[in-house]
Scaffold this active site. Structure first.
Site, PDB file in Angstrom:
ATOM      1  N   SER A  60      21.071 -25.403 -57.706  1.00 47.46           N
ATOM      2  CA  SER A  60      21.921 -25.139 -56.434  1.00 47.46           C
ATOM      3  C   SER A  60      21.808 -26.655 -55.686  1.00 47.46           C
ATOM      4  O   SER A  60      20.941 -27.212 -55.515  1.00 47.46           O
ATOM      5  CB  SER A  60      21.073 -24.079 -55.605  1.00 47.46           C
ATOM      6  OG  SER A  60      22.035 -24.174 -54.246  1.00 47.46           O
ATOM      7  N   SER A  74      22.730 -26.528 -52.598  1.00 40.59           N
ATOM      8  CA  SER A  74      22.510 -26.142 -50.896  1.00 40.59           C
ATOM      9  C   SER A  74      21.498 -26.739 -50.249  1.00 40.59           C
ATOM     10  O   SER A  74      21.607 -27.369 -48.857  1.00 40.59           O
ATOM     11  CB  SER A  74      22.355 -24.590 -50.872  1.00 40.59           C
ATOM     12  OG  SER A  74      23.551 -23.858 -51.286  1.00 40.59           O
ATOM     13  N   LYS A 121      23.021 -11.037 -53.492  1.00 41.30           N
ATOM     14  CA  LYS A 121      23.678 -10.964 -52.423  1.00 41.30           C
ATOM     15  C   LYS A 121      23.912  -9.556 -51.760  1.00 41.30           C
ATOM     16  O   LYS A 121      23.857  -9.304 -50.613  1.00 41.30           O
ATOM     17  CB  LYS A 121      25.339 -11.558 -52.549  1.00 41.30           C
ATOM     18  CG  LYS A 121      25.275 -13.066 -52.603  1.00 41.30           C
ATOM     19  CD  LYS A 121      26.519 -13.694 -52.836  1.00 41.30           C
ATOM     20  CE  LYS A 121      26.756 -15.198 -52.851  1.00 41.30           C
ATOM     21  NZ  LYS A 121      27.920 -15.745 -53.101  1.00 41.30           N
ATOM     22  N   ASP A 179      30.876 -16.859 -47.268  1.00 35.56           N
ATOM     23  CA  ASP A 179      31.932 -17.017 -48.452  1.00 35.56           C
ATOM     24  C   ASP A 179      33.284 -16.840 -48.169  1.00 35.56           C
ATOM     25  O   ASP A 179      34.328 -17.452 -48.478  1.00 35.56           O
ATOM     26  CB  ASP A 179      31.316 -16.369 -49.711  1.00 35.56           C
ATOM     27  CG  ASP A 179      30.181 -16.702 -50.555  1.00 35.56           C
ATOM     28  OD1 ASP A 179      29.881 -17.946 -50.432  1.00 35.56           O
ATOM     29  OD2 ASP A 179      29.592 -16.011 -51.073  1.00 35.56           O
ATOM     30  N   ALA A 207      36.291  -9.060 -60.296  1.00 36.52           N
ATOM     31  CA  ALA A 207      35.987  -8.098 -59.310  1.00 36.52           C
ATOM     32  C   ALA A 207      34.410  -8.202 -59.350  1.00 36.52           C
ATOM     33  O   ALA A 207      33.858  -6.947 -59.140  1.00 36.52           O
ATOM     34  CB  ALA A 207      36.616  -6.668 -59.987  1.00 36.52           C
ATOM     35  N   ALA A 213      38.083  -1.189 -65.055  1.00 35.32           N
ATOM     36  CA  ALA A 213      37.655   0.079 -64.436  1.00 35.32           C
ATOM     37  C   ALA A 213      36.870  -0.484 -63.108  1.00 35.32           C
ATOM     38  O   ALA A 213      36.963   0.107 -62.059  1.00 35.32           O
ATOM     39  CB  ALA A 213      36.472   0.778 -65.011  1.00 35.32           C
TER      40      ALA A 213
HETATM   41  P1  NAP Z   1      29.800 -11.634 -60.792  1.00 34.17           P
HETATM   42  O1  NAP Z   1      29.411 -10.804 -59.855  1.00 34.17           O
HETATM   43  O2  NAP Z   1      28.736 -12.137 -62.215  1.00 34.17           O
HETATM   44  O3  NAP Z   1      31.239 -11.611 -61.295  1.00 34.17           O
HETATM   45  C1  NAP Z   1      31.563 -12.390 -62.434  1.00 34.17           C
HETATM   46  C2  NAP Z   1      33.135 -12.013 -62.635  1.00 34.17           C
HETATM   47  O4  NAP Z   1      33.533 -12.822 -63.913  1.00 34.17           O
HETATM   48  C3  NAP Z   1      33.357 -10.506 -62.997  1.00 34.17           C
HETATM   49  O5  NAP Z   1      34.660 -10.244 -62.531  1.00 34.17           O
HETATM   50  C4  NAP Z   1      33.346 -10.584 -64.493  1.00 34.17           C
HETATM   51  O6  NAP Z   1      34.272  -9.498 -65.136  1.00 34.17           O
HETATM   52  C5  NAP Z   1      34.059 -11.942 -64.928  1.00 34.17           C
HETATM   53  N1  NAP Z   1      33.605 -12.604 -66.018  1.00 34.17           N
HETATM   54  C6  NAP Z   1      32.191 -12.858 -66.434  1.00 34.17           C
HETATM   55  N2  NAP Z   1      32.437 -13.326 -67.917  1.00 34.17           N
HETATM   56  C7  NAP Z   1      33.738 -13.096 -68.109  1.00 34.17           C
HETATM   57  C8  NAP Z   1      34.355 -13.505 -69.510  1.00 34.17           C
HETATM   58  N3  NAP Z   1      33.795 -13.871 -70.495  1.00 34.17           N
HETATM   59  N4  NAP Z   1      35.735 -12.964 -69.634  1.00 34.17           N
HETATM   60  C9  NAP Z   1      36.304 -12.676 -68.389  1.00 34.17           C
HETATM   61  N5  NAP Z   1      35.811 -12.216 -67.401  1.00 34.17           N
HETATM   62  C10 NAP Z   1      34.539 -12.689 -67.177  1.00 34.17           C
HETATM   63  O7  NAP Z   1      29.617 -13.145 -60.341  1.00 34.17           O
HETATM   64  P2  NAP Z   1      30.008 -13.818 -58.720  1.00 34.17           P
HETATM   65  O8  NAP Z   1      28.961 -13.602 -57.881  1.00 34.17           O
HETATM   66  O9  NAP Z   1      31.101 -12.911 -58.528  1.00 34.17           O
HETATM   67  O10 NAP Z   1      30.410 -15.303 -58.845  1.00 34.17           O
HETATM   68  C11 NAP Z   1      31.677 -15.531 -59.740  1.00 34.17           C
HETATM   69  C12 NAP Z   1      31.964 -17.067 -59.405  1.00 34.17           C
HETATM   70  O11 NAP Z   1      32.146 -17.503 -58.144  1.00 34.17           O
HETATM   71  C13 NAP Z   1      30.824 -18.010 -59.843  1.00 34.17           C
HETATM   72  O12 NAP Z   1      31.018 -18.416 -61.315  1.00 34.17           O
HETATM   73  C14 NAP Z   1      30.492 -19.133 -58.723  1.00 34.17           C
HETATM   74  O13 NAP Z   1      30.775 -20.451 -59.438  1.00 34.17           O
HETATM   75  C15 NAP Z   1      31.562 -18.748 -57.881  1.00 34.17           C
HETATM   76  N6  NAP Z   1      30.907 -18.982 -56.395  1.00 34.17           N
HETATM   77  C16 NAP Z   1      31.751 -19.980 -55.913  1.00 34.17           C
HETATM   78  C17 NAP Z   1      31.184 -20.082 -54.522  1.00 34.17           C
HETATM   79  C18 NAP Z   1      31.711 -21.365 -53.680  1.00 34.17           C
HETATM   80  O14 NAP Z   1      31.283 -21.451 -52.637  1.00 34.17           O
HETATM   81  N7  NAP Z   1      32.653 -22.053 -54.332  1.00 34.17           N
HETATM   82  C19 NAP Z   1      30.394 -19.365 -54.023  1.00 34.17           C
HETATM   83  C20 NAP Z   1      29.844 -18.269 -54.770  1.00 34.17           C
HETATM   84  C21 NAP Z   1      30.033 -18.238 -56.051  1.00 34.17           C
HETATM   85  P3  NAP Z   1      33.600  -8.252 -65.439  1.00 34.17           P
HETATM   86  O15 NAP Z   1      33.554  -7.558 -64.412  1.00 34.17           O
HETATM   87  O16 NAP Z   1      34.602  -7.671 -66.747  1.00 34.17           O
HETATM   88  O17 NAP Z   1      31.989  -8.333 -65.973  1.00 34.17           O
END
Ligand code: NAP
Length: 599
Positions: free
Chosen positions: A295, A297, A351, A401, A425, A451
């Site tokens: 991180s 941060s 989170k 966020d 999602a 879903a």
């Molecule tokens: P998460 O809860 O694990 O969700 C991951 C998402 O990605 C789900 O929608 C998942 O789909 C999808 N996914 C994962 N592997 C996949 C694959 N092989 N093919 C297609 N879809 C896939 O993670 P999150 O907390 O939402 O974080 C997502 C991203 O946000 C992170 O990578 C991070 O870099 C970014 N982020 C950025 C900030 C920023 O400040 N810029 C802050 C926080 C997070 P399914 O539902 O089908 O599993």
């Protein structure tokens, strides 16, 4: 060894004088030092070991620990014969006061001989005219026999020592598996030994909570004490040692191996973790996640603490993925008042745990956290000194966020009535869905697992949209799986990737969330939440088609700025987080131009 050339001799005299001055200050102001641990396994390594020590002292180390376990190995007779002269050279040419340590294999070292050999060597070294400032002897050896104890007592200075010796005794105890069950007993034994000048305990932390016990040992110390936790959970015990009166902390040289798991380098300790500025009054912040060592941060917040002369530090805080680990660890850190935990950033996978934690503790939260069930910021306000521990701390959870992403997209005015395709999602996707709805966007949600997108839309339907008062049914629709996006292309004006695809270091780093047949166009605004790398395959495709792109760092910088303001009460200096992140990215790219840099 032949005579030294004049320039080298002058340099050596300079180092010796500096070491003498440091030794004087060590006797007077004996806390908060960085000790650099340097293993020397072979006589051929002496030169490079001395160079490493000089570099470490120039970088801020004030003690050198010579780890000579293998150098004096009695199973290599040709080496054992010269052992004393090798060690003498290390001591006399040491650029700072030094500790000589011969650690046995049983306590994680490389010395293969028996205890009598080891202690005899120590005894001779203690009485030698070139004796080091400290000898480190393991408590276990010391307790093994009256004879060994006697020999050690004879070789160091203490109240009952009739001889004029220069060396003090560090009694030490290590456990590389976990917290020893008899930890308190071990400390008591070291404290009660009259010959022991410094108590040192180190064990492998099983969670962040072990650090709190190390701090408790420091606070209750009856003698100068070093209490350190090893491994990935132990960084806090190394960095915050000065806050609790630790005698010194260990670091490794830039080019030398660590002598215990989790040792930062001297430079990291000094520059990244602000070791020289940690005081009893320093407020502690951190980022909780699993994993979390990547991180950025801490770097952003620490830069702002420096720039605003705020007496605070932000540290990575690894907490295993379960709710039980999160609850127990965060709870213990909040309730341990001397730590002065002022707040935490929270990232994957905790989170949602943060919202649950704050609810259980009767805290408050921002509307977006309450509705989407996920928060990334905890603010802890301390109550009066006579309140009970739970009543003392008021907790507030916030989600920075969402406002950060909305602002990166140009704010509500840029979103109201626009058709936004939200890809993902998961945690971030869910939170953004609520935020985008509130901002008045018309949402189409696509997710690999359809879903999940359907469940999210159902949730949105049952919640009112705060910003517009619009019927939620009218603003959020299931678009389908990611492959379905092409069918909706003509309506889509803005696309936000909230999946983890494209993230460096992941198996899916080369992938874009949208299929190859999806055609971006010049009128689209395309944002990625993934921020390492800045230009993901998804953004590169969008840019090539002429779309306006917004990289994930826009959101990352803004969410961190909002956190800082909530904790400290004022915003970080304008542009500081952006320039700090840019500098880190440039460094990482230089270090691994092939692109293996981690976030
Ligand atoms: P998460 O809860 O694990 O969700 C991951 C998402 O990605 C789900 O929608 C998942 O789909 C999808 N996914 C994962 N592997 C996949 C694959 N092989 N093919 C297609 N879809 C896939 O993670 P999150 O907390 O939402 O974080 C997502 C991203 O946000 C992170 O990578 C991070 O870099 C970014 N982020 C950025 C900030 C920023 O400040 N810029 C802050 C926080 C997070 P399914 O539902 O089908 O599993």
């Amino acid at each position: 060894m032949g005579p030294l050339p004049d320039s080298a001799a002058a340099q050596l005299r300079g180092w010796t004088l500096a070491a003498r001055l440091l030794d004087q200050s060590l006797r007077i102001r004996a806390v908060n030092l960085i000790a650099v641990a340097i293993p020397v396994d072979d006589a051929e390594e002496i030169e490079s070991a001395l160079a490493a020590a000089r570099a470490a002292v120039q970088g801020g180390a004030r003690l050198v620990e010579w780890r000579v376990d293998a150098l004096i190995d009695p199973l290599l007779p040709e080496r054992a014969m010269d052992a004393m002269s090798f060690v003498r050279r290390l001591v006399t040419e040491s650029p700072a006061p030094c500790i000589v340590t011969v650690r046995s294999e049983r306590e994680g070292g490389a010395f293969r001989g028996d205890d009598t050999d080891r202690v005899s060597f120590m005894e001779a070294l203690g009485a030698d005219p070139t004796a080091p400032r400290y000898l480190d002897v393991e408590l276990a050896v010391f307790e093994r026999s009256a004879n060994l104890r006697q020999k050690v007592r004879l070789s160091v200075m203490h109240e009952r020592q009739p001889r004029d010796l220069k060396t003090s005794l560090i009694l030490s105890s290590h456990d590389f598996e976990g917290r020893p069950t008899d930890l308190q007993k071990r400390v008591a034994a070291m404290v009660s030994e009259p010959a022991c000048a410094v108590v040192k305990v180190a064990w492998r932390a099983r969670s962040l909570r072990d650090n709190l016990e190390a701090f408790e040992l420091l606070r209750e110390r009856a003698k100068p004490t070093v209490a350190l936790c090893m491994g990935e959970f132990g960084l806090m015990s190394r960095v915050l040692a000065p806050k609790f009166g630790g005698f010194f902390t260990f670091a490794r040289g830039a080019t030398t191996e660590e002598t215990a798991a989790g040792q930062p380098t001297v430079r990291e300790l000094r520059d990244r973790w602000r070791y020289g500025r940690i005081r009893s009054t320093t407020q502690v912040y951190g980022v909780i996640g699993w994993p979390v060592s990547h991180s950025r941060s801490p770097d952003l917040h620490n830069a702002a603490f420096d720039a605003t002369a705020t007496d605070a530090i932000h540290l990575p805080m690894p907490v295993e993925a379960s709710w039980e680990s999160f609850k127990a660890t965060l709870g213990a850190m909040i309730d341990f008042e001397p730590l002065m935990l002022g707040g935490v950033s929270v990232t994957l996978p905790h989170k949602e745990h943060l919202v649950r934690f704050v609810r259980e503790r009767g805290g408050t939260m921002c509307p977006i956290s309450a509705r989407c069930g996920s928060a990334n910021t905890l603010i802890i306000r301390r109550g009066g000194a006579d309140a009970t521990p739970h009543a003392q701390n008021s907790l507030h959870a916030a989600n920075t966020d969402v406002p950060a992403a909305i602002a990166a997209l140009g704010g509500e005015s840029a979103l109201r009535g626009r058709c936004v395709a939200l890809l993902g999602a998961g945690g971030v996707g869910r939170a953004l869905a609520f935020g985008l709805c509130d901002a008045g966007a018309r949402l189409l949600i696509f997710n690999r697992t359809r879903a999940r997108a359907e469940a999210l839309v159902a949730e949105l339907e049952s919640a009112a949209c705060v910003g517009t008062g619009a019927s939620p049914r009218a603003v959020a629709t299931v678009g389908g799986t990611l492959d379905d996006a092409a069918r909706h292309r003509d309506h889509i004006e803005i696309i936000v990737n909230a999946t983890s695809l494209g993230m460096r270091g992941e198996a899916t780093e080369a992938r874009s969330p949208l299929p190859g047949n999806f055609e971006f166009n010049r009128g689209m605004v395309v944002m990625d939440t993934v921020y390492t790398p800045r230009l993901t395959p998804f953004l590169l495709r969008a840019r090539a088609a002429g779309a306006t792109i917004i990289d994930g760092s826009e959101m990352f910088v803004r969410q961190a700025e909002a956190q800082f303001k909530m904790w400290i009460g004022s915003a970080p200096p304008g542009g500081l987080f952006r320039s700090t992140l840019d500098a880190l990215d440039a460094l990482a790219t230089r270090a691994s131009p092939g692109g293996t840099e981690s976030a």
